[in-house]
Design a protein around this motif. Structure first.
Motif, short mmCIF file in Angstrom:
data_model
loop_
_atom_site.label_atom_id
_atom_site.label_comp_id
_atom_site.label_asym_id
_atom_site.label_seq_id
_atom_site.Cartn_x
_atom_site.Cartn_y
_atom_site.Cartn_z
N VAL A 58 0.82 -1.20 0.00
CA VAL A 58 0.00 0.00 0.00
C VAL A 58 0.86 1.26 0.00
CG1 VAL A 58 -1.99 -1.06 1.16
CG2 VAL A 58 -0.23 0.05 2.52
N MET A 59 0.33 2.28 -0.61
CA MET A 59 0.95 3.61 -0.60
C MET A 59 0.06 4.50 0.24
SD MET A 59 2.80 6.12 -2.53
CE MET A 59 2.75 7.88 -2.33
N CYS A 60 0.68 5.31 1.08
CA CYS A 60 -0.04 6.28 1.90
C CYS A 60 0.48 7.66 1.55
CB CYS A 60 0.17 5.97 3.38
SG CYS A 60 -0.61 7.17 4.48
N GLN A 61 -0.40 8.51 1.03
CA GLN A 61 -0.03 9.87 0.63
C GLN A 61 -0.76 10.88 1.49
OE1 GLN A 61 2.16 11.14 -1.97
NE2 GLN A 61 1.75 12.89 -0.64
N TRP A 62 -0.01 11.68 2.24
CA TRP A 62 -0.59 12.77 3.02
C TRP A 62 -0.87 13.94 2.08
CZ3 TRP A 62 1.58 17.67 3.34
CH2 TRP A 62 0.97 18.55 4.24
N LEU A 63 -1.95 14.64 2.33
CA LEU A 63 -2.22 15.89 1.64
C LEU A 63 -3.05 16.77 2.56
CD1 LEU A 63 -5.14 15.79 -0.80
CD2 LEU A 63 -4.39 13.66 0.23
N HIS A 64 -3.02 18.04 2.29
CA HIS A 64 -3.76 18.98 3.13
C HIS A 64 -4.75 19.75 2.29
CE1 HIS A 64 -1.66 22.41 1.44
NE2 HIS A 64 -0.60 21.62 1.43
N ARG A 65 -5.72 20.32 2.96
CA ARG A 65 -6.75 21.11 2.28
C ARG A 65 -6.45 22.61 2.36
NH1 ARG A 65 -9.24 23.27 -1.02
NH2 ARG A 65 -11.47 23.44 -1.18
N TYR A 66 -5.80 23.03 3.42
CA TYR A 66 -5.56 24.46 3.61
C TYR A 66 -4.58 24.99 2.57
CZ TYR A 66 -1.62 22.42 6.15
OH TYR A 66 -0.53 21.66 6.50
N GLY A 67 -4.86 26.19 2.11
CA GLY A 67 -3.97 26.84 1.15
C GLY A 67 -4.03 26.29 -0.25
N LEU A 68 -4.96 25.39 -0.53
CA LEU A 68 -5.12 24.86 -1.88
C LEU A 68 -6.51 25.20 -2.39
CD1 LEU A 68 -3.63 21.24 -1.74
CD2 LEU A 68 -2.61 23.27 -2.76
N ALA A 69 -6.59 25.65 -3.61
CA ALA A 69 -7.89 25.86 -4.23
C ALA A 69 -8.52 24.50 -4.52
CB ALA A 69 -7.74 26.68 -5.50
N GLU A 70 -9.81 24.50 -4.71
CA GLU A 70 -10.54 23.25 -4.94
C GLU A 70 -9.99 22.48 -6.13
OE1 GLU A 70 -15.12 21.79 -5.73
OE2 GLU A 70 -14.75 23.79 -4.94
N ARG A 71 -9.67 23.18 -7.22
CA ARG A 71 -9.16 22.53 -8.44
C ARG A 71 -7.87 21.75 -8.14
NH1 ARG A 71 -5.44 24.86 -12.29
NH2 ARG A 71 -5.52 23.74 -14.25
N PHE A 80 -3.88 10.60 -8.21
CA PHE A 80 -3.66 9.39 -7.40
C PHE A 80 -4.58 8.26 -7.89
CE2 PHE A 80 -3.77 6.81 -3.50
CZ PHE A 80 -2.45 6.84 -3.10
N GLY A 81 -5.84 8.62 -8.18
CA GLY A 81 -6.83 7.63 -8.61
C GLY A 81 -6.57 7.05 -9.99
N THR A 82 -5.78 7.73 -10.83
CA THR A 82 -5.44 7.15 -12.14
C THR A 82 -4.31 6.14 -12.02
OG1 THR A 82 -3.86 8.87 -12.73
CG2 THR A 82 -6.16 9.20 -13.43
N LYS A 150 -13.05 8.98 -6.73
CA LYS A 150 -13.19 9.37 -8.15
C LYS A 150 -14.32 10.38 -8.33
CE LYS A 150 -10.96 5.43 -10.15
NZ LYS A 150 -10.85 4.48 -11.21
N ALA A 151 -15.39 10.23 -7.57
CA ALA A 151 -16.50 11.19 -7.66
C ALA A 151 -16.06 12.57 -7.16
CB ALA A 151 -17.69 10.69 -6.84
N ILE A 152 -15.28 12.61 -6.09
CA ILE A 152 -14.77 13.89 -5.59
C ILE A 152 -13.85 14.52 -6.64
CG2 ILE A 152 -13.26 14.98 -3.88
CD1 ILE A 152 -14.25 12.81 -1.89
N ALA A 153 -12.99 13.73 -7.24
CA ALA A 153 -12.03 14.24 -8.22
C ALA A 153 -12.74 14.81 -9.44
CB ALA A 153 -11.06 13.15 -8.64
N GLY A 154 -13.83 14.18 -9.83
CA GLY A 154 -14.58 14.65 -10.99
C GLY A 154 -13.68 14.74 -12.21
#
Length: 181
Positions: A58-71, A80-82, A150-154
């Motif tokens: 398994v791969m575990c990738q941390w990411l944050h929401r702050y400071g990033l636009a939705e896109r 990641f999903g591809t 995948k639905a979130i990624a759109g």
């Protein structure tokens, strides 16, 4: 018997130049608005990780929401999903920090089995170290599976070595001050 070996290194270069394969690869780079960090969130970086996983790894990738636009946030999910056919999304800190878990194998979450494992004395000690007082708190951090991610990624654009959108958009977004969160 040694069960865990932690390597602290430039992860992408290490994986590029080693033939070793791993049960787990965990990536917690600095924030992508820092120059040179965006390449750790690209399709090619994720592909390299997938190539270096053992079967069932398994791969575990941390990411944050702050400071990033939705896109840009969604582009990490899309990218990641591809690469990983099986994905889970976990929340570490609501509205802020998240983990993407990827694998070639199905990632099945059995809450009953997980709770039983987490109720051991050893697991309780480890959970307390990371501010979880009981197993249901950890189980509640699970947000979504492959289809949900995948639905979130759109239709978000993919982040790649030849399209470092995160590298250029993240610093700009950080200082706009008009983020919706």
């Amino acid at each position: 018997e040694e069960r865990v070996r932690v390597l602290i290194n430039d992860g992408r270069n290490h994986l590029r130049f080693t033939a070793s394969r791993y049960d787990c690869i965990s990536s917690e780079p600095s924030n992508p608005w820092i120059a040179g960090i965006g390449n750790l969130f690209t399709r090619e970086a994720f592909q390299l990780c997938r190539q270096r996983l053992k079967p069932g790894g398994v791969m575990c990738q941390w990411l944050h929401r702050y400071g990033l636009a939705e896109r840009e946030f969604k582009s990490i999910f899309a990218t990641f999903g591809t690469v990983f056919p099986e994905v889970q999304l976990w929340c570490v800190l609501p509205g802020s920090d998240f983990l993407l878990i990827g694998s070639e194998q199905p990632l099945k979450l059995d809450p009953g089995r997980l709770q039983a494992l987490l109720e051991s004395e050893q697991a309780a000690r480890i959970l307390k170290k990371v501010n979880f007082d009981n197993p249901p708190e950890l189980i509640a951090c699970f947000l979504n599976d492959t289809q949900g991610v995948k639905a979130i990624a759109g239709s978000a654009p993919l982040h790649s070595d030849d399209n470092l959108l995160l590298e250029f958009a993240a610093p700009r977004t950080l200082y706009q001050g008009d983020l919706p969160f």
